[in-house]
Motif scaffolding. Structure first.
Motif, PDB file in Angstrom:
ATOM      1  N   MET A 194       0.853  -1.180   0.000  1.00  0.00           N
ATOM      2  CA  MET A 194       0.000   0.000   0.000  1.00  0.00           C
ATOM      3  C   MET A 194       0.890   1.231   0.000  1.00  0.00           C
ATOM      4  O   MET A 194       1.879   1.278   0.727  1.00  0.00           O
ATOM      5  N   ARG A 227      -1.341   7.996   0.982  1.00  0.00           N
ATOM      6  CA  ARG A 227      -2.311   8.147   2.064  1.00  0.00           C
ATOM      7  C   ARG A 227      -3.559   7.328   1.783  1.00  0.00           C
ATOM      8  O   ARG A 227      -3.933   7.098   0.640  1.00  0.00           O
ATOM      9  N   HIS A 228      -4.213   6.946   2.886  1.00  0.00           N
ATOM     10  CA  HIS A 228      -5.486   6.247   2.788  1.00  0.00           C
ATOM     11  C   HIS A 228      -6.590   7.305   2.972  1.00  0.00           C
ATOM     12  O   HIS A 228      -6.314   8.462   3.184  1.00  0.00           O
ATOM     13  N   GLY A 229      -7.809   6.873   2.871  1.00  0.00           N
ATOM     14  CA  GLY A 229      -8.927   7.763   3.209  1.00  0.00           C
ATOM     15  C   GLY A 229      -9.240   8.780   2.135  1.00  0.00           C
ATOM     16  O   GLY A 229      -8.836   8.649   0.985  1.00  0.00           O
ATOM     17  N   GLU A 236      -3.051   4.154  -4.136  1.00  0.00           N
ATOM     18  CA  GLU A 236      -3.655   3.061  -3.397  1.00  0.00           C
ATOM     19  C   GLU A 236      -2.673   1.908  -3.232  1.00  0.00           C
ATOM     20  O   GLU A 236      -2.733   1.164  -2.281  1.00  0.00           O
ATOM     21  N   PRO A 241      -2.866   0.963  -9.200  1.00  0.00           N
ATOM     22  CA  PRO A 241      -4.096   0.945  -8.407  1.00  0.00           C
ATOM     23  C   PRO A 241      -5.105  -0.103  -8.849  1.00  0.00           C
ATOM     24  O   PRO A 241      -5.760  -0.715  -8.036  1.00  0.00           O
ATOM     25  N   ILE A 256      -4.818  -4.226  -7.830  1.00  0.00           N
ATOM     26  CA  ILE A 256      -5.012  -4.570  -6.434  1.00  0.00           C
ATOM     27  C   ILE A 256      -6.450  -4.333  -5.999  1.00  0.00           C
ATOM     28  O   ILE A 256      -6.967  -5.018  -5.139  1.00  0.00           O
ATOM     29  N   HIS A 257      -7.124  -3.390  -6.633  1.00  0.00           N
ATOM     30  CA  HIS A 257      -8.549  -3.215  -6.341  1.00  0.00           C
ATOM     31  C   HIS A 257      -9.262  -4.541  -6.560  1.00  0.00           C
ATOM     32  O   HIS A 257     -10.115  -4.945  -5.793  1.00  0.00           O
ATOM     33  N   ILE A 277      -7.588  -7.606  -3.892  1.00  0.00           N
ATOM     34  CA  ILE A 277      -7.770  -7.705  -2.437  1.00  0.00           C
ATOM     35  C   ILE A 277      -9.065  -7.110  -1.921  1.00  0.00           C
ATOM     36  O   ILE A 277      -9.379  -7.274  -0.764  1.00  0.00           O
ATOM     37  N   SER A 278      -9.799  -6.413  -2.746  1.00  0.00           N
ATOM     38  CA  SER A 278     -10.877  -5.641  -2.145  1.00  0.00           C
ATOM     39  C   SER A 278     -12.254  -5.938  -2.692  1.00  0.00           C
ATOM     40  O   SER A 278     -13.194  -5.227  -2.376  1.00  0.00           O
ATOM     41  N   GLY A 279     -12.377  -6.937  -3.458  1.00  0.00           N
ATOM     42  CA  GLY A 279     -13.698  -7.241  -3.977  1.00  0.00           C
ATOM     43  C   GLY A 279     -14.182  -6.216  -4.966  1.00  0.00           C
ATOM     44  O   GLY A 279     -15.366  -6.124  -5.244  1.00  0.00           O
ATOM     45  N   GLY A 280     -13.261  -5.388  -5.483  1.00  0.00           N
ATOM     46  CA  GLY A 280     -13.659  -4.317  -6.394  1.00  0.00           C
ATOM     47  C   GLY A 280     -14.331  -4.842  -7.658  1.00  0.00           C
ATOM     48  O   GLY A 280     -15.178  -4.199  -8.221  1.00  0.00           O
ATOM     49  N   ASN A 306     -16.354  -7.265  -7.897  1.00  0.00           N
ATOM     50  CA  ASN A 306     -17.762  -7.541  -7.634  1.00  0.00           C
ATOM     51  C   ASN A 306     -18.489  -6.321  -7.089  1.00  0.00           C
ATOM     52  O   ASN A 306     -19.627  -6.083  -7.413  1.00  0.00           O
ATOM     53  N   GLY A 307     -17.802  -5.609  -6.196  1.00  0.00           N
ATOM     54  CA  GLY A 307     -18.461  -4.498  -5.496  1.00  0.00           C
ATOM     55  C   GLY A 307     -18.527  -3.310  -6.370  1.00  0.00           C
ATOM     56  O   GLY A 307     -19.178  -2.355  -6.244  1.00  0.00           O
ATOM     57  N   GLN A 337     -12.390   0.349   2.768  1.00  0.00           N
ATOM     58  CA  GLN A 337     -11.781   1.111   1.675  1.00  0.00           C
ATOM     59  C   GLN A 337     -10.459   0.516   1.207  1.00  0.00           C
ATOM     60  O   GLN A 337     -10.049   0.768   0.071  1.00  0.00           O
ATOM     61  N   GLY A 371      -7.450  -0.524  -0.459  1.00  0.00           N
ATOM     62  CA  GLY A 371      -7.234  -0.851  -1.858  1.00  0.00           C
ATOM     63  C   GLY A 371      -8.168  -0.140  -2.818  1.00  0.00           C
ATOM     64  O   GLY A 371      -8.051  -0.302  -4.029  1.00  0.00           O
ATOM     65  N   ILE A 380     -22.534  -3.208  -2.060  1.00  0.00           N
ATOM     66  CA  ILE A 380     -21.419  -3.008  -1.125  1.00  0.00           C
ATOM     67  C   ILE A 380     -20.134  -3.588  -1.735  1.00  0.00           C
ATOM     68  O   ILE A 380     -20.141  -4.052  -2.865  1.00  0.00           O
ATOM     69  N   ARG A 396     -17.938  -6.544  -1.902  1.00  0.00           N
ATOM     70  CA  ARG A 396     -18.162  -7.956  -1.558  1.00  0.00           C
ATOM     71  C   ARG A 396     -16.840  -8.686  -1.351  1.00  0.00           C
ATOM     72  O   ARG A 396     -16.402  -9.467  -2.183  1.00  0.00           O
ATOM     73  N   LYS A 401     -13.087  -8.772   4.371  1.00  0.00           N
ATOM     74  CA  LYS A 401     -13.484  -7.517   5.011  1.00  0.00           C
ATOM     75  C   LYS A 401     -14.783  -7.679   5.784  1.00  0.00           C
ATOM     76  O   LYS A 401     -14.960  -7.090   6.859  1.00  0.00           O
ATOM     77  N   ALA A 446      -5.987   7.829   8.393  1.00  0.00           N
ATOM     78  CA  ALA A 446      -7.113   8.362   7.619  1.00  0.00           C
ATOM     79  C   ALA A 446      -8.359   8.464   8.498  1.00  0.00           C
ATOM     80  O   ALA A 446      -9.133   9.427   8.393  1.00  0.00           O
TER      81      ALA A 446
END
Lengths: 73, 193
Positions: A35, A38-40, A46, A60, A63-64, A67-70, A72-73, B42, B44, B86, B88, B92, B165
């Motif tokens: 990572m 900055r975050h947030g 990212e 960016p 990795i979305h 690791i982050s379900g990007g 699907n989400g 958040q 990633g 959301i 998924r 998380k 953050a």
């Protein structure tokens, strides 16, 4: 007809070169990623990778998805 | 002309978040818990992604009420994994449930979550005076200490960068740039001002 094919082949090559422009060279694929930045709400980076050639490149998008379900989400 | 931090850009939702929420001191234990969970989601991704899905999150996760969240079963996890509104991510989602259990365990042990967090800044917002986004750190000693303490209590998705953050958003540090109209407004919300 041959001329059209030649032009099409040339175009395909140009597109492939453009797509590769921001990728690390083959010898640099052994990389460590973490990572970065900055975050947030103020976050810009990212994720960043130090490639085998020592260059830090931001990645960016992958990795979305990883690791982050990007995806699907 | 209004001067604000540059990071919201032109997005009206982002601008509203900056102008009304970000940096406002939050002392409610449940609200702090909810924000910490969203910050974990958040990881990633960009914050605007979470902001756009925030209402969906609140609805899907029963408002992030720790008592409710801690009782979530495998069926609830499956339900959430099927919710396209959301993020998924099983890791998380499971972390959010585990964090709710940790939150409850702290409360049962007599530890107020808000007091626990605010102690890392001695109970009052740290008033920074950054002139440029380049000056704003990704983490600090306080965020590292808070992250370590949260992990010790059993929390996950709370590394020092995520925690910083969180500290910015919940007003534990005032990181609005000094040129931003919100810097002084947020400063005035401090108990000691």
């Amino acid at each position: 007809m041959k001329r059209v094919l030649k032009l099409a082949a040339l175009g395909a090559c140009c597109l492939a070169l453009c797509a590769c422009a921001n990728r690390p060279p083959a010898h640099a694929l052994d990389r460590t990623c973490e990572m970065g930045g900055r975050h947030g709400a103020t976050g810009v980076l990212e994720y960043q990778c130090v490639d085998g050639d020592g260059v830090i490149r931001e990645r960016p998008q992958p990795i979305h998805r990883v690791i982050s379900g990007g995806r699907n989400g | 002309m209004i001067h604000r931090c540059p990071w919201p850009g032109e997005d009206p939702l982002y601008i509203a978040y900056h102008d009304t929420e970000w940096g406002v001191p939050e002392r409610d234990s449940e609200a702090l818990f909810a924000k910490l969970i969203l910050d974990g989601f958040q990881a990633g991704l960009s914050w605007i992604t979470i902001l756009r899905k925030r209402e969906n999150f609140l609805e899907a996760f029963d408002g992030f009420k720790p008592e409710t969240l801690a009782r979530y079963s495998e069926a609830d996890i499956e339900r959430l994994l099927g919710n396209a509104g959301i993020i998924r991510s099983r890791a998380k989602i499971e972390a959010a449930i585990g964090n709710a259990k940790a939150w409850l365990a702290m409360r049962e042990g007599g530890q107020d979550f808000s007091d626990f967090l605010w102690d890392f800044v001695d109970g009052e917002p740290v008033q920074n005076r950054f002139a440029s986004m380049k000056d704003v750190p990704a983490e600090t000693q306080a965020s590292q200490a808070m992250s370590k303490a949260l992990k010790k209590e059993g929390f996950k998705f709370c590394g020092p960068v995520i925690v910083y953050a969180f500290m910015q958003a919940t007003g534990m540090v005032n990181d609005h740039l000094v040129t931003c109209f919100r810097h002084d407004e947020v400063k005035a919300l401090s108990r000691s001002s």
